[in-house]
Design a protein around this motif. Sequence first.
Motif, PDB file in Angstrom:
ATOM      1  N   ILE A   1       0.846  -1.208   0.000  1.00  0.00           N
ATOM      2  CA  ILE A   1       0.000   0.000   0.000  1.00  0.00           C
ATOM      3  C   ILE A   1       0.871   1.244   0.000  1.00  0.00           C
ATOM      4  N   LEU A   2       1.910   1.241   0.823  1.00  0.00           N
ATOM      5  CA  LEU A   2       2.818   2.401   0.885  1.00  0.00           C
ATOM      6  C   LEU A   2       3.583   2.575  -0.421  1.00  0.00           C
ATOM      7  N   MET A   3       3.988   1.472  -1.045  1.00  0.00           N
ATOM      8  CA  MET A   3       4.721   1.546  -2.310  1.00  0.00           C
ATOM      9  C   MET A   3       3.820   2.045  -3.440  1.00  0.00           C
ATOM     10  N   ASN A   4       2.528   1.786  -3.341  1.00  0.00           N
ATOM     11  CA  ASN A   4       1.593   2.158  -4.400  1.00  0.00           C
ATOM     12  C   ASN A   4       1.060   3.585  -4.224  1.00  0.00           C
ATOM     13  N   ASN A   5       1.387   4.250  -3.131  1.00  0.00           N
ATOM     14  CA  ASN A   5       0.873   5.594  -2.874  1.00  0.00           C
ATOM     15  C   ASN A   5       1.316   6.615  -3.913  1.00  0.00           C
ATOM     16  N   GLU A   6       2.517   6.452  -4.458  1.00  0.00           N
ATOM     17  CA  GLU A   6       3.042   7.438  -5.395  1.00  0.00           C
ATOM     18  C   GLU A   6       2.407   7.321  -6.785  1.00  0.00           C
ATOM     19  N   LYS A   7       2.390   6.122  -7.346  1.00  0.00           N
ATOM     20  CA  LYS A   7       1.957   5.948  -8.740  1.00  0.00           C
ATOM     21  C   LYS A   7       0.500   5.507  -8.878  1.00  0.00           C
ATOM     22  N   LYS A   8      -0.104   4.991  -7.862  1.00  0.00           N
ATOM     23  CA  LYS A   8      -1.508   4.547  -7.864  1.00  0.00           C
ATOM     24  C   LYS A   8      -1.852   3.678  -9.081  1.00  0.00           C
ATOM     25  N   ASN A   9      -1.218   2.528  -9.173  1.00  0.00           N
ATOM     26  CA  ASN A   9      -1.531   1.572 -10.221  1.00  0.00           C
ATOM     27  C   ASN A   9      -2.851   0.873  -9.865  1.00  0.00           C
TER      28      ASN A   9
ATOM     29  N   PHE B   1     -14.823  -5.976  -0.252  1.00  0.00           N
ATOM     30  CA  PHE B   1     -13.489  -5.423   0.030  1.00  0.00           C
ATOM     31  C   PHE B   1     -13.197  -4.255  -0.889  1.00  0.00           C
ATOM     32  N   GLN B   2     -13.614  -4.351  -2.146  1.00  0.00           N
ATOM     33  CA  GLN B   2     -13.396  -3.260  -3.092  1.00  0.00           C
ATOM     34  C   GLN B   2     -14.160  -1.999  -2.643  1.00  0.00           C
ATOM     35  N   ASN B   3     -15.343  -2.175  -2.103  1.00  0.00           N
ATOM     36  CA  ASN B   3     -16.144  -1.039  -1.632  1.00  0.00           C
ATOM     37  C   ASN B   3     -15.616  -0.476  -0.318  1.00  0.00           C
ATOM     38  N   TRP B   4     -15.286  -1.354   0.623  1.00  0.00           N
ATOM     39  CA  TRP B   4     -14.831  -0.902   1.933  1.00  0.00           C
ATOM     40  C   TRP B   4     -13.532  -0.125   1.878  1.00  0.00           C
ATOM     41  N   PHE B   5     -12.615  -0.572   1.035  1.00  0.00           N
ATOM     42  CA  PHE B   5     -11.278   0.017   0.984  1.00  0.00           C
ATOM     43  C   PHE B   5     -11.040   0.790  -0.315  1.00  0.00           C
ATOM     44  N   LYS B   6     -12.071   1.402  -0.860  1.00  0.00           N
ATOM     45  CA  LYS B   6     -11.949   2.068  -2.161  1.00  0.00           C
ATOM     46  C   LYS B   6     -10.977   3.249  -2.167  1.00  0.00           C
ATOM     47  N   ASN B   7     -10.584   3.751  -1.009  1.00  0.00           N
ATOM     48  CA  ASN B   7      -9.646   4.875  -0.949  1.00  0.00           C
ATOM     49  C   ASN B   7      -8.183   4.455  -1.039  1.00  0.00           C
ATOM     50  N   LEU B   8      -7.916   3.145  -1.088  1.00  0.00           N
ATOM     51  CA  LEU B   8      -6.525   2.682  -1.170  1.00  0.00           C
ATOM     52  C   LEU B   8      -6.007   2.750  -2.590  1.00  0.00           C
TER      53      LEU B   8
END
Length: 103
Positions: free
Chosen positions: A22-30, A96-103
């Motif tokens: 999650i932390l690694m994906n924060n920059e590029k948001k793949n 899970f997709q709905n609950w954590f949609k901000n990730l």
Amino acid sequence: MEEHKVNSIISHITIIGCIVSILMNNEKKNPFVSFYNRQTLGMFLCFHIGGYLIGYFDSWIASMTYWILFLILWIISFSGVLSNEMKLIPGVGEQFQNWFKNL
């Protein structure tokens, strides 16, 4: 191996790997990595919460069934990463997709 695939594989390695991904994906948001971060975070949280509840049964049959169920869900999710497709975990993947949609 593509970066998005590596990050998605990392997310499947314990809850710590999921947090690192999650932390690694924060920059590029793949979107691929975000999809699997949501799946694995939900899966690991449900596993730990459910494991706490299953512990009250004090039954190796209940525990073993729970572990096998988790392993099957994990394999389904991991096979999606390896085949480069976004596979929802049966039953709860959409949640899970709905609950954590901000990730």
